[in-house]
Design an enzyme around this catalytic site. Structure first.
Site, mmCIF file in Angstrom:
data_model
loop_
_atom_site.group_PDB
_atom_site.id
_atom_site.type_symbol
_atom_site.label_atom_id
_atom_site.label_comp_id
_atom_site.label_asym_id
_atom_site.label_seq_id
_atom_site.Cartn_x
_atom_site.Cartn_y
_atom_site.Cartn_z
ATOM 1 N N ASP A 33 0.782 -1.294 0.020
ATOM 2 C CA ASP A 33 -0.092 0.159 0.006
ATOM 3 C C ASP A 33 0.792 1.324 -0.031
ATOM 4 O O ASP A 33 0.690 2.223 -0.692
ATOM 5 C CB ASP A 33 -0.938 0.098 1.443
ATOM 6 N N GLU A 37 -2.033 -5.441 -3.511
ATOM 7 C CA GLU A 37 -1.065 -4.616 -2.833
ATOM 8 C C GLU A 37 0.367 -5.592 -2.304
ATOM 9 O O GLU A 37 1.049 -5.159 -2.431
ATOM 10 C CB GLU A 37 -1.794 -3.812 -1.677
#
Length: 235
Positions: free
Chosen positions: A53, A125
């Site tokens: 992320d 992610e």
């Protein structure tokens, strides 16, 4: 974690554009927490998701600075949020066929976990983190710039979730919750196209198509919102 190197797995590695020195990183990125119940912390992709992320945010933020040199901070922030949100990550995951490669527990497998937006977004992610750890920022950046290229030039606003918007609208009108039914499927197994019909009390049903059931449901919900005048065509 040991995995059989299926054709889907090998195809995924090719789509990532990176030859892993340590394939266990990719294995870990594809391992949902449900598949390692009771295992030690770090045996699933949750920690990689955390890192990925941040890597995604860094790459996108720098990219936006170059693409929009005259944009103010507020516009850049809106664009960034739209590009790193779960919907964008899940869309990329679907495009690279990440779902079939995931390791899931029996419950998630039965519950359609391979098509759930949150699971796909988290795995995407985690894969970015695996690329970063194995090949450095350059490997992660190449993947991101390839898969987000079609999104970077989008409007400076977050894409709305059509299913959520439709449910809010129908409940406000007292029409209950929309029902989604699969109406058809065609195309090859590796690239299917689903047709889903959305039904709402008192309204004509409408259909939408997509590369997954989730995408088709979103398309149907968006079509209903546009037809009923809740959304404009450019939503």
């Amino acid at each position: 974690m040991s995995r059989n190197r299926s054709s889907q797995y090998r195809a995924l590695m090719a789509r990532l554009g990176h030859s892993f020195k340590d394939e266990s990183l990719l294995d870990l990125a594809l391992c949902h927490p449900s598949a390692v119940s009771g295992a030690a912390e770090g045996a699933s992709n949750q920690r990689l998701e955390f890192l990925g992320d941040r890597v995604l945010g860094l790459v996108i933020a720098e990219w936006l600075l170059g693409e929009y040199p005259a944009a103010e901070e507020g516009e850049l922030a809106v664009r960034l949020n739209a590009l790193v949100r779960k919907e964008a990550c899940a869309g990329v995951a679907e495009r690279i066929a990440l779902g079939p490669c995931l390791a899931l527990g029996p419950g998630e497998e039965r519950g359609g976990g391979r098509e759930k937006m949150a699971i796909l977004a988290d795995a995407c992610e985690a894969v970015i983190a695996a690329l970063y750890l194995d090949g450095g920022l350059g490997a992660a950046e190449r993947f991101i710039k390839t898969e987000w290229a079609g999104l970077i030039a989008g409007p400076a606003r977050a894409r709305r979730d059509a299913k959520t918007a439709l449910q809010e609208w129908t409940q406000a009108l007292g029409r209950g919750i929309p029902t989604y039914r699969e109406a058809g499927r065609f195309g090859p197994d590796h690239a299917p196209v689903f047709t889903v019909r959305v039904e709402i009390a008192g309204l004509e049903p409408i259909t939408g198509e997509g590369g997954s059931k989730r995408q088709a449901e979103q398309a149907a919900a968006g079509a209903m919102l546009i037809r009923e005048g809740v959304w404009n065509d450019d939503e």
